[in-house]
Write a protein that holds these residues in place. Sequence first.
Motif, PDB file in Angstrom:
ATOM      1  N   ARG A 282      23.108  19.448 -35.257  1.00  0.00           N
ATOM      2  CA  ARG A 282      23.992  20.587 -35.061  1.00  0.00           C
ATOM      3  C   ARG A 282      25.365  20.197 -35.592  1.00  0.00           C
ATOM      4  NH1 ARG A 282      19.644  22.566 -34.771  1.00  0.00           N
ATOM      5  NH2 ARG A 282      18.680  23.509 -32.922  1.00  0.00           N
ATOM      6  N   HIS A 285      26.929  17.028 -34.361  1.00  0.00           N
ATOM      7  CA  HIS A 285      26.385  16.846 -33.026  1.00  0.00           C
ATOM      8  C   HIS A 285      24.870  16.690 -33.133  1.00  0.00           C
ATOM      9  CE1 HIS A 285      30.050  18.599 -30.897  1.00  0.00           C
ATOM     10  NE2 HIS A 285      30.246  18.914 -32.151  1.00  0.00           N
ATOM     11  N   ARG A 286      24.304  15.871 -32.227  1.00  0.00           N
ATOM     12  CA  ARG A 286      22.855  15.751 -32.151  1.00  0.00           C
ATOM     13  C   ARG A 286      22.320  16.590 -31.001  1.00  0.00           C
ATOM     14  NH1 ARG A 286      20.994   9.647 -31.539  1.00  0.00           N
ATOM     15  NH2 ARG A 286      22.802   9.666 -30.141  1.00  0.00           N
ATOM     16  N   ALA A 287      21.156  17.159 -31.212  1.00  0.00           N
ATOM     17  CA  ALA A 287      20.403  17.786 -30.124  1.00  0.00           C
ATOM     18  C   ALA A 287      19.034  17.130 -30.122  1.00  0.00           C
ATOM     19  CB  ALA A 287      20.278  19.287 -30.330  1.00  0.00           C
ATOM     20  N   TYR A 299      17.027  20.509 -24.268  1.00  0.00           N
ATOM     21  CA  TYR A 299      17.770  19.765 -25.282  1.00  0.00           C
ATOM     22  C   TYR A 299      18.836  18.956 -24.562  1.00  0.00           C
ATOM     23  CZ  TYR A 299      16.005  22.653 -29.197  1.00  0.00           C
ATOM     24  OH  TYR A 299      15.217  23.304 -30.126  1.00  0.00           O
ATOM     25  N   TYR A 301      22.350  16.844 -25.585  1.00  0.00           N
ATOM     26  CA  TYR A 301      23.355  16.633 -26.636  1.00  0.00           C
ATOM     27  C   TYR A 301      24.077  15.336 -26.263  1.00  0.00           C
ATOM     28  CZ  TYR A 301      22.260  21.576 -27.348  1.00  0.00           C
ATOM     29  OH  TYR A 301      21.592  22.766 -27.552  1.00  0.00           O
ATOM     30  N   GLU A 320      13.303  27.470 -26.306  1.00  0.00           N
ATOM     31  CA  GLU A 320      14.118  26.648 -27.200  1.00  0.00           C
ATOM     32  C   GLU A 320      15.050  27.491 -28.059  1.00  0.00           C
ATOM     33  OE1 GLU A 320       9.842  26.535 -29.021  1.00  0.00           O
ATOM     34  OE2 GLU A 320      10.771  26.806 -27.061  1.00  0.00           O
ATOM     35  N   ASP A 324      20.691  26.612 -27.588  1.00  0.00           N
ATOM     36  CA  ASP A 324      21.949  26.300 -28.262  1.00  0.00           C
ATOM     37  C   ASP A 324      23.068  27.257 -27.852  1.00  0.00           C
ATOM     38  OD1 ASP A 324      21.501  23.998 -30.069  1.00  0.00           O
ATOM     39  OD2 ASP A 324      19.988  25.298 -30.949  1.00  0.00           O
ATOM     40  N   ALA A 327      24.218  26.156 -24.527  1.00  0.00           N
ATOM     41  CA  ALA A 327      24.918  24.873 -24.619  1.00  0.00           C
ATOM     42  C   ALA A 327      26.338  25.054 -25.143  1.00  0.00           C
ATOM     43  CB  ALA A 327      24.137  23.928 -25.524  1.00  0.00           C
ATOM     44  N   LEU A 334      30.715  23.064 -30.385  1.00  0.00           N
ATOM     45  CA  LEU A 334      29.367  22.938 -30.938  1.00  0.00           C
ATOM     46  C   LEU A 334      29.220  23.913 -32.108  1.00  0.00           C
ATOM     47  CD1 LEU A 334      26.506  21.647 -30.581  1.00  0.00           C
ATOM     48  CD2 LEU A 334      25.898  23.687 -29.266  1.00  0.00           C
TER      49      LEU A 334
END
Length: 449
Positions: A282, A285-287, A299, A301, A320, A324, A327, A334
């Motif tokens: 992302r 950023h990691r998810a 998820y 982060y 899913e 995001d 989040a 993000l």
Amino acid sequence: MARLHIPGMAVAVVKDGRIALVRSYGTANVEFGVPVADDTVFAINSVTKAFTGVAAMREVELGRLDLTAPVERYLQDLPASWHGVTIRQLLSHTSGLPDVLRAPTVETDQAAAWDWLRTQAPLFAPGARFHYCQTNYMLVQRIVNQLEGRAPDAPLANEQLRAAGMTSTAYGDTYSVIPRKAPTYRWQWTGPKVHGYPAPTAAESLQADGNRTLTAVSERFPPFRHAASGMNSDATDMARWLIALQQNQMLKDTTLNLMWTPVAFNSGRLGQWGMGWQILQRGDHRAVGMTGGGRAAFYLYPEDKVGVVILTNLTGSYPEDMIDKLAALYIPDLPLGGVPGLRIALESRGYEQAAQAAADVERSYPGQPWQEDELNDWGYRLLAAGRPADALAVLKLTAERFPASFNAQDSLAEALAVNGQREAAKRAYQRVLELHPGDPNALKQLESL
């Protein structure tokens, strides 16, 4: 929930090492009108694989398991044609092994299923491509239990459940008595299907409630498959587990980062899987997380110290796709570019705007790459949800963004066929053969068309 006709849902958010939010919505048990509560237990299906990833990485951390070692180092009763597959390839679904789920007796006779499986040849060379396969985790279960001195079919997550204080989480299936567990449901419809997916005429009927029937889902998860599926949990327990992971109660940071490193194919291209976990980018950023049964997902982060859990009792709800956006309320910076940004745009603007919306997302987030696997998975979720026109828009965009990928062209061809565009489907399958000469599926589908 209203748009997707989801009976019940539970949500939890973790931020900075504490549970920041727990919410419950709708009905857990439709038959008896029981509402979802904070301790309602849901089937989490393949989310179980993330627990198995942690269990395997614990063995790596202790020096007993080598991710680069061939599987025959640990298991001596494997066919010679399976030799050379590494532990890393098992955990990342790049082994090429045949899937035990195809065994005729997989739900009734473990020994017979194993005997059948050992007669099957690999599908491709180890590391060549991705193939989601339950055999991988069946073998990991046997290996980890052998290293721990347990029975081959023993569950792998019990140590994690104790460490995280997870009091509502347990293994089981439809035939198990699990306190406070919500049944699992599925919307069924009648009408024509293509490739097993609702054709456009059937999909149109989905818009009318009178053409839907809510049915109960029955599932069997025998013990020898408990590394791949079979866990049940509530949102609070899942949140506790994410906190325990972040606080290094199970693995060191170096081991966590190794678990969350995407595995590369033989070509050098990075896949979307680490060790039992999906890895998504992302922006910067990691998810990392996992999904299960089309009804449960989480998820984490890591750099933002935020985790989101969404559990539902509806197969085909695909939570899913919601994570995001939730989040982003807890991670203000993000970047919702790439697939998350496009999904949000198309749900509000309409999927016929896919090309323009993608261009807008690219202008807003020029450094955010498109991930082929993530786009492809999204398209297939839309097909399974009875939204063939929307799926075609996404898979057409995928083929345009990845013109050299035979898999993207194959997915586009299937979506065209489901939508009744036979001549265009033929052209797409012919393109598959140009990119991947002799592709057996393309040859089979061209003959059928």
